[in-house]
Design an enzyme around this catalytic site. Structure first.
Site, short mmCIF file in Angstrom:
data_model
loop_
_atom_site.label_atom_id
_atom_site.label_comp_id
_atom_site.label_asym_id
_atom_site.label_seq_id
_atom_site.Cartn_x
_atom_site.Cartn_y
_atom_site.Cartn_z
N HIS A 23 -1.34 -3.21 -0.69
CA HIS A 23 -2.22 -3.94 0.21
C HIS A 23 -3.69 -3.71 -0.16
O HIS A 23 -4.58 -4.04 0.61
CB HIS A 23 -2.00 -3.51 1.66
CG HIS A 23 -0.58 -3.53 2.10
ND1 HIS A 23 0.22 -2.40 2.06
CD2 HIS A 23 0.20 -4.54 2.55
CE1 HIS A 23 1.43 -2.72 2.49
NE2 HIS A 23 1.45 -4.00 2.80
N HIS A 49 3.56 -10.45 -0.71
CA HIS A 49 4.21 -9.65 -1.74
C HIS A 49 5.26 -10.44 -2.52
O HIS A 49 6.11 -9.87 -3.20
CB HIS A 49 4.89 -8.43 -1.12
CG HIS A 49 3.97 -7.57 -0.32
ND1 HIS A 49 2.84 -7.01 -0.87
CD2 HIS A 49 4.00 -7.18 0.98
CE1 HIS A 49 2.21 -6.30 0.06
NE2 HIS A 49 2.89 -6.38 1.19
#
Length: 331
Positions: free
Chosen positions: A218, A56
């Site tokens: 995700h 991320h």
């Protein structure tokens, strides 16, 4: 799969090493752990710890520094860090004023951070936590009970970090973080998937003319798939869903975060942002600050998210307070 890596099994280790050797003025690594901490540890303040699965970036290590986080814990790609790693981060940054954990609402993250908090409490460290849940797309998802925590988490880092840097007590830092969580909402979409290095194949597939609305960071499913729309239409869909929460009213001051998911050019994010600004102006909202860029990504996923944060005088002051971290540094 094409990636600029050495060994899929070593990506987190090598990434963290790259971060600390490239930006030693900001970051140190805890030896033997996947944890980065402030190079200039500030004593006599509440410490902030966050983290989660890698992939991320710049979250979370990129926001370690003055005015934001004191430590970030990196799990494997899209996998929660283990309790022992989080526990070591807590111990490393505690100054005796307490530690606030900022946790995105994913089941593994919540469980492991809470276990680490219990371990630290047994050592006499005062630990509090907040859980971010800004994603309005779906109520429950693949890895969550309740709403997911996504890009709005970065605004929690910023405002709670500013409160802690000011010398506020742990209870007041937590209260500021909770105020952000209560007043922010986010919504995302994607046009291309990402590939986890160890998997070697995309996490999902989209046809050339498809996009997914409400996708998670995700690659978790969103609300639906539909034919690809224009940037203006996409912005309208995302903002409409956020405004349907009915927490924003005419005259409210807001901060806006237009977040790229990793592979979206700034050109496209600016086009989306222009429409977002137009919609909010039409609704009578006052834009105080706009952030545009990669803040909470999903490897090389192509797509974006929009976050709105309703501001009061305290939140506005904290939002504009100085901060200096690797992800915020200007040339």
């Amino acid at each position: 799969m094409k990636k600029i890596i050495n060994n899929p099994d070593n990506v987190v280790e090598e990434m963290l090493n790259g971060m600390v050797v490239s930006q030693p003025q900001y970051l140190k690594r805890l030896e033997g752990f996947d944890v980065v901490v402030r190079a200039d540890k500030k004593n006599s303040k509440v410490a902030l710890v966050s983290g989660g699965g890698s992939g991320h970036e710049p979250s979370h290590g990129g926001f370690v520094g003055r005015g934001m986080l004191d430590a970030a814990v990196a799990g494997a790609v899209f996998t929660s860090p283990t309790p022992d790693q989080i526990y070591e981060a807590i111990k490393a940054v505690d100054t005796g004023k307490g530690v606030l954990l900022i946790i995105k609402n994913y089941s593994g993250d919540v469980m492991n951070f809470e276990m680490a908090a219990e371990m630290a409490a047994a050592d006499g460290i005062e630990v509090e936590k907040v859980i971010t849940n800004d994603d309005v797309a779906v109520e429950n998802s693949t890895w969550t009970t309740g709403r997911r925590g996504i890009a709005g988490t970065v605004l929690v880092h910023k405002i709670a970090g500013a409160k802690a840097e000011s010398g506020a007590a742990l209870a007041d830092v937590k209260k500021a973080a909770e105020k952000v969580i209560a007043n922010e909402r986010s919504m995302g979409m994607a046009i291309e998937p990402c590939t986890v290095p160890a998997a070697g194949k995309p996490s999902f597939t989209l046809a050339d003319n498809e996009m997914e609305i409400g996708i998670g960071i995700h690659g978790e499913p969103g609300t639906h798939r539909e034919s690809l729309k224009t940037a203006d239409e996409i912005a309208q869909q995302l903002v409409d869903k956020i405004l349907a929460e009915n927490i924003y009213g005419t005259g409210d001051e807001v901060a806006v975060l237009v977040n790229g998911l990793g592979a979206t050019p700034l050109m496209e994010l600016y086009i989306v942002s222009a429409k977002v600004q137009a919609i909010l102006k039409e609704k009578g909202l006052k834009m105080v600050k706009t952030y545009i860029g990669n803040y909470m990504t999903s490897l090389e996923m192509a797509g974006c998210s929009v976050t709105l944060l309703k501001l009061d005088n305290e939140l506005k002051e904290l939002l504009f307070a100085p901060a200096d971290t690797p992800a915020l540094v200007q040339f």
